[in-house]
Design a protein around this motif. Structure first.
Motif, PDB file in Angstrom:
ATOM      1  N   GLN A   1       0.812  -1.381   0.005  1.00 52.01           N
ATOM      2  CA  GLN A   1       0.024   0.151  -0.040  1.00 52.01           C
ATOM      3  C   GLN A   1       0.892   1.356  -0.184  1.00 52.01           C
ATOM      4  O   GLN A   1       0.269   2.135  -0.653  1.00 52.01           O
ATOM      5  CB  GLN A   1      -0.996   0.098   1.235  1.00 52.01           C
ATOM      6  CG  GLN A   1      -1.803  -0.961   1.344  1.00 52.01           C
ATOM      7  CD  GLN A   1      -2.930  -1.005  -0.046  1.00 52.01           C
ATOM      8  OE1 GLN A   1      -3.474   0.132  -0.325  1.00 52.01           O
ATOM      9  NE2 GLN A   1      -2.942  -1.965  -0.712  1.00 52.01           N
ATOM     10  N   SER A   2       2.129   1.280   0.637  1.00 52.57           N
ATOM     11  CA  SER A   2       2.860   2.386   0.666  1.00 52.57           C
ATOM     12  C   SER A   2       3.189   2.757  -0.759  1.00 52.57           C
ATOM     13  O   SER A   2       3.857   3.958  -0.927  1.00 52.57           O
ATOM     14  CB  SER A   2       4.229   2.133   1.832  1.00 52.57           C
ATOM     15  OG  SER A   2       4.984   1.081   0.925  1.00 52.57           O
ATOM     16  N   ALA A   3       3.349   1.835  -1.733  1.00 50.88           N
ATOM     17  CA  ALA A   3       3.885   2.445  -3.081  1.00 50.88           C
ATOM     18  C   ALA A   3       2.677   3.262  -3.915  1.00 50.88           C
ATOM     19  O   ALA A   3       3.188   4.010  -4.669  1.00 50.88           O
ATOM     20  CB  ALA A   3       3.939   0.904  -4.106  1.00 50.88           C
ATOM     21  N   THR A   4       1.421   3.334  -3.283  1.00 49.85           N
ATOM     22  CA  THR A   4       0.591   3.960  -4.060  1.00 49.85           C
ATOM     23  C   THR A   4      -0.080   4.892  -3.357  1.00 49.85           C
ATOM     24  O   THR A   4      -1.130   5.764  -3.472  1.00 49.85           O
ATOM     25  CB  THR A   4      -0.569   3.267  -4.857  1.00 49.85           C
ATOM     26  OG1 THR A   4      -0.942   2.024  -4.065  1.00 49.85           O
ATOM     27  CG2 THR A   4       0.465   2.653  -5.961  1.00 49.85           C
ATOM     28  N   HIS A   5      -0.393   4.587  -1.835  1.00 47.55           N
ATOM     29  CA  HIS A   5      -1.228   5.081  -0.983  1.00 47.55           C
ATOM     30  C   HIS A   5      -0.578   5.710   0.374  1.00 47.55           C
ATOM     31  O   HIS A   5      -1.334   5.705   1.579  1.00 47.55           O
ATOM     32  CB  HIS A   5      -2.579   4.232  -0.465  1.00 47.55           C
ATOM     33  CG  HIS A   5      -3.429   3.874  -1.650  1.00 47.55           C
ATOM     34  ND1 HIS A   5      -3.032   2.579  -2.355  1.00 47.55           N
ATOM     35  CD2 HIS A   5      -4.411   4.357  -2.152  1.00 47.55           C
ATOM     36  CE1 HIS A   5      -3.949   2.629  -3.389  1.00 47.55           C
ATOM     37  NE2 HIS A   5      -4.848   3.761  -3.200  1.00 47.55           N
TER      38      HIS A   5
ATOM     39  N   MET B   1       9.371   1.578  -3.047  1.00 45.31           N
ATOM     40  CA  MET B   1       8.391   0.456  -3.363  1.00 45.31           C
ATOM     41  C   MET B   1       7.667   0.427  -4.749  1.00 45.31           C
ATOM     42  O   MET B   1       7.330  -0.478  -4.958  1.00 45.31           O
ATOM     43  CB  MET B   1       7.293   0.562  -2.021  1.00 45.31           C
ATOM     44  CG  MET B   1       7.661   0.394  -0.844  1.00 45.31           C
ATOM     45  SD  MET B   1       8.768  -1.218  -0.531  1.00 45.31           S
ATOM     46  CE  MET B   1       7.564  -2.533  -1.205  1.00 45.31           C
ATOM     47  N   ARG B   2       7.845   1.524  -5.367  1.00 40.71           N
ATOM     48  CA  ARG B   2       7.617   1.476  -6.780  1.00 40.71           C
ATOM     49  C   ARG B   2       8.637   0.724  -7.583  1.00 40.71           C
ATOM     50  O   ARG B   2       8.221   0.320  -8.820  1.00 40.71           O
ATOM     51  CB  ARG B   2       7.455   2.822  -7.417  1.00 40.71           C
ATOM     52  CG  ARG B   2       6.330   3.520  -6.791  1.00 40.71           C
ATOM     53  CD  ARG B   2       6.147   5.006  -7.366  1.00 40.71           C
ATOM     54  NE  ARG B   2       5.089   5.694  -6.676  1.00 40.71           N
ATOM     55  CZ  ARG B   2       4.898   7.164  -6.888  1.00 40.71           C
ATOM     56  NH1 ARG B   2       5.821   7.893  -7.275  1.00 40.71           N
ATOM     57  NH2 ARG B   2       3.672   7.458  -6.385  1.00 40.71           N
ATOM     58  N   ARG B   3       9.660   0.376  -7.172  1.00 37.36           N
ATOM     59  CA  ARG B   3      10.678  -0.213  -7.753  1.00 37.36           C
ATOM     60  C   ARG B   3      10.851  -1.751  -7.001  1.00 37.36           C
ATOM     61  O   ARG B   3      11.739  -2.380  -7.553  1.00 37.36           O
ATOM     62  CB  ARG B   3      12.120   0.432  -7.815  1.00 37.36           C
ATOM     63  CG  ARG B   3      12.043   1.807  -8.232  1.00 37.36           C
ATOM     64  CD  ARG B   3      13.245   2.430  -8.496  1.00 37.36           C
ATOM     65  NE  ARG B   3      14.188   2.448  -7.370  1.00 37.36           N
ATOM     66  CZ  ARG B   3      14.163   3.459  -6.401  1.00 37.36           C
ATOM     67  NH1 ARG B   3      13.290   4.423  -6.707  1.00 37.36           N
ATOM     68  NH2 ARG B   3      14.744   3.411  -5.275  1.00 37.36           N
TER      69      ARG B   3
ATOM     70  N   GLU C   1       7.681   5.563  -0.568  1.00 42.86           N
ATOM     71  CA  GLU C   1       6.792   5.316  -1.803  1.00 42.86           C
ATOM     72  C   GLU C   1       7.553   5.056  -2.972  1.00 42.86           C
ATOM     73  O   GLU C   1       7.146   4.408  -3.940  1.00 42.86           O
ATOM     74  CB  GLU C   1       5.908   6.486  -1.793  1.00 42.86           C
ATOM     75  CG  GLU C   1       4.899   6.451  -2.974  1.00 42.86           C
ATOM     76  CD  GLU C   1       3.757   7.435  -2.758  1.00 42.86           C
ATOM     77  OE1 GLU C   1       2.915   7.765  -3.792  1.00 42.86           O
ATOM     78  OE2 GLU C   1       3.692   8.284  -1.812  1.00 42.86           O
ATOM     79  N   GLU C   2       8.710   5.979  -3.207  1.00 36.38           N
ATOM     80  CA  GLU C   2       9.697   5.868  -4.317  1.00 36.38           C
ATOM     81  C   GLU C   2      10.193   4.629  -4.159  1.00 36.38           C
ATOM     82  O   GLU C   2      10.508   4.090  -5.401  1.00 36.38           O
ATOM     83  CB  GLU C   2      10.560   7.044  -4.214  1.00 36.38           C
ATOM     84  CG  GLU C   2       9.796   8.668  -4.197  1.00 36.38           C
ATOM     85  CD  GLU C   2       9.290   8.530  -5.579  1.00 36.38           C
ATOM     86  OE1 GLU C   2       9.896   8.299  -6.617  1.00 36.38           O
ATOM     87  OE2 GLU C   2       8.067   9.259  -5.794  1.00 36.38           O
TER      88      GLU C   2
ATOM     89  N   SER D   1       9.352  -5.481  -5.162  1.00 33.41           N
ATOM     90  CA  SER D   1       8.284  -6.214  -4.771  1.00 33.41           C
ATOM     91  C   SER D   1       8.363  -7.026  -3.711  1.00 33.41           C
ATOM     92  O   SER D   1       9.468  -7.563  -3.441  1.00 33.41           O
ATOM     93  CB  SER D   1       7.862  -7.235  -6.002  1.00 33.41           C
ATOM     94  OG  SER D   1       8.970  -8.069  -6.357  1.00 33.41           O
TER      95      SER D   1
END
Length: 240
Positions: free
Chosen positions: A15-19, A101-103, A98-99, A105
């Motif tokens: 959830q931290s990747a997008t929220h 975790m977008r990279r 967030e930055e 999994s």
């Protein structure tokens, strides 16, 4: 890629990747006091974002930042007192997370499933539960305990991946029964409580990361007697 058997932790990272800021907004609506803590501890959130916010709140306000459940999987850590829920700092950290975790999994799987995918050239970091001789109180987590046989299986998997050509790092307490499984490995990181060595980071060969250590690199000896160099005295199993 990462993995953990704690589904709440994995959900938080996902959830931290997008929220991330939605999580922060929920936390800003909560007070850091015992009554609120107990209400959140008993809360069953209906959405994944709220689950992530609950996890973060309990982590920052529960005793010692632990995540411990009983045999039924119910979170049961007591309130840890106020002062650690600094939301401005947390919001900044969530922006940075967030930055990242977008990279990255993170999967909700057993470590053996993930290690089965390791190939030569991979870097593997392992931070297992410490078991009955761990460093801190509340050291037995969840309905499935990490037993001595689990530690032996982990050591065998670490050795198998090492032979494949992967670089392995593992953190352990200074417990001779565990360190014996890694005889000859190199200590590249230490954590001390006062003058006593309580935790080490091991790898299977020397490394250039000397800024990780407080007293230089050394190898786990055959007799598994850990030496506290600041006192020039051996720390035996009874010292731990």
């Amino acid at each position: 890629m990462g993995a953990d058997t704690n589904g709440e932790l994995v959900n938080f990272f996902g959830q931290s990747a997008t929220h991330g800021q939605d999580i922060v907004a929920i936390l800003r609506s909560l007070h850091d006091d015992r009554d609120t803590y107990l209400q959140v501890r008993d809360w069953s959130p209906p959405t994944d974002v709220e689950r992530a916010a609950r996890f973060a709140f309990l982590n920052r306000t529960g005793y010692f930042g632990l995540y411990r459940t009983n045999q039924k999987g119910r979170y049961n850590v007591p309130y840890g007192g106020g002062g650690r829920l600094n939301l401005d700092t947390f919001a900044k950290g969530m922006g940075e997370l967030e930055e990242v975790m977008r990279r990255v999994s993170v999967e909700h799987v057993d470590y053996l499933d993930l290690m089965a995918r390791v190939t030569g050239g991979d870097v593997v970091f392992l931070d297992p539960p410490y078991g009955a001789s761990g460093d801190y109180p509340f050291r037995r987590y969840g309905s499935l305990l990490f037993s001595p046989s689990d530690h032996r299986r982990l050591a065998a998997e670490a050795e198998r991946c090492r032979r494949l050509g992967a670089k392995i790092y593992i953190t352990l307490p200074t417990d001779p029964s565990l360190l014996r499984l890694y005889q000859g490995w190199t200590v590249v990181g230490e954590r001390r409580r006062g003058n006593q060595l309580v935790e080490v980071c091991l790898t299977h060969e020397p490394t250039g990361c000397r800024d990780m250590v407080s007293s230089g690199q050394w190898r786990v000896p055959a007799q598994v007697k850990i030496v506290d160099e600041s006192e020039d005295a051996p720390l035996t199993g009874t010292d731990f």
